[in-house]
Motif scaffolding. Structure first.
Motif, short mmCIF file in Angstrom:
data_model
loop_
_atom_site.label_atom_id
_atom_site.label_comp_id
_atom_site.label_asym_id
_atom_site.label_seq_id
_atom_site.Cartn_x
_atom_site.Cartn_y
_atom_site.Cartn_z
N VAL A 186 0.84 -1.20 0.00
CA VAL A 186 0.00 0.00 0.00
C VAL A 186 0.87 1.25 0.00
N ARG A 187 1.90 1.27 0.84
CA ARG A 187 2.78 2.44 0.93
C ARG A 187 3.47 2.72 -0.40
N ARG A 188 4.00 1.68 -1.04
CA ARG A 188 4.68 1.88 -2.32
C ARG A 188 3.74 2.45 -3.37
N VAL B 217 -4.91 -2.05 8.51
CA VAL B 217 -3.52 -1.89 8.07
C VAL B 217 -3.37 -0.65 7.19
N SER B 218 -4.26 -0.50 6.22
CA SER B 218 -4.08 0.59 5.26
C SER B 218 -4.63 1.92 5.75
N ALA B 219 -5.55 1.92 6.69
CA ALA B 219 -6.18 3.17 7.13
C ALA B 219 -5.18 4.23 7.59
N PRO B 220 -4.19 3.89 8.42
CA PRO B 220 -3.24 4.94 8.84
C PRO B 220 -2.41 5.48 7.69
N LEU B 221 -2.17 4.65 6.69
CA LEU B 221 -1.36 5.09 5.54
C LEU B 221 -2.16 6.06 4.67
N TYR B 222 -3.44 5.77 4.46
CA TYR B 222 -4.28 6.69 3.71
C TYR B 222 -4.48 8.00 4.49
N TYR B 223 -4.54 7.91 5.80
CA TYR B 223 -4.66 9.13 6.61
C TYR B 223 -3.47 10.05 6.38
N GLU C 68 8.85 3.80 5.27
CA GLU C 68 8.73 2.38 5.58
C GLU C 68 8.40 2.14 7.04
N ALA C 69 8.89 3.02 7.91
CA ALA C 69 8.60 2.87 9.34
C ALA C 69 7.10 3.02 9.60
N SER C 70 6.45 3.91 8.88
CA SER C 70 5.01 4.09 9.08
C SER C 70 4.25 2.84 8.63
N ALA C 71 4.72 2.19 7.57
CA ALA C 71 4.10 0.95 7.13
C ALA C 71 4.30 -0.15 8.17
#
Length: 199
Positions: free
Chosen positions: A94-96, A161-167, A178-181
């Motif tokens: 997701v992060r990539r 898993v993906s919600a914090p990354l989309y935030y 990568e640390a956030s992932a």
């Protein structure tokens, strides 16, 4: 009967679809939904305007088909043998995607469009349902291995898993490193083990 913008034939028609969707994605990434002009899409794809208007009908139809294509061509789920490993793999995928210059801009444009257009919203929801459904078996396997409580909702775990990354992408603007992932995956795994996602 196939809905507008979702026909998936082969041969020349498939090549036209590929060229049009690539051009539409480029325009979305560059200018957002408001800048998605069908005539310019046709010009960039080097196809006739009538072809684009007849087949997709509207910018919304193009976005809906683009999301179908993105779901079909997305990276397949992998299994590491552990819940944390699987969730970490998902988080990094997701992060990539979100930090990719084109893909990140494309997702922002589609999400923005979905807030004010019901058909785009439905296409976006279908896209994410496909992605979440593809990864949910990792959680089912973890339940079977005893890594997660019986009754855990696999879909909720993957969403967590993906919600914090989309935030970070859409709201806070904090770095998507990568640390956030890793943190997103670890938090979801810990919450899963604690029973937070038991139905």
């Amino acid at each position: 009967m196939t809905s507008e913008g979702t026909v998936r034939p082969g041969g020349r028609t498939a090549r036209v679809r590929e060229a049009v969707l690539r051009a539409a994605g480029d325009l979305l990434a560059e200018r957002g939904f408001a800048g998605l002009d069908l005539a310019e899409v046709a010009q960039r794809a080097e196809v006739g305007k009538t072809t684009v208007y007849r087949r997709w009908g509207s910018a919304t139809g193009l976005v809906a088909d683009l999301l179908v294509e993105m779901a079909d061509s997305s990276v397949s789920r992998t299994e590491t043998g552990s819940l944390l490993g699987d969730l970490r793999t998902n988080a990094h995928l997701v992060r990539r995607t979100l930090v990719d210059e084109r893909q990140g801009a494309l997702f922002k444009a589609v999400i923005a469009a979905a807030t004010c257009d019901a058909r785009t919203a439905a296409a976006l929801h279908a896209f994410y349902a496909t992605r979440v459904g593809e990864w949910a078996p990792c959680v089912t396997a973890a339940i079977e291995r005893g890594e997660a409580p019986v009754g855990t909702d696999p879909h909720e775990v993957i969403r967590a898993v993906s919600a914090p990354l989309y935030y970070r992408l859409l709201a806070s603007g904090d770095p998507l490193d990568e640390a956030s992932a890793d943190r997103a995956a670890a938090a979801a795994e810990a919450a899963t083990r604690a029973g937070a996602f038991v139905r």
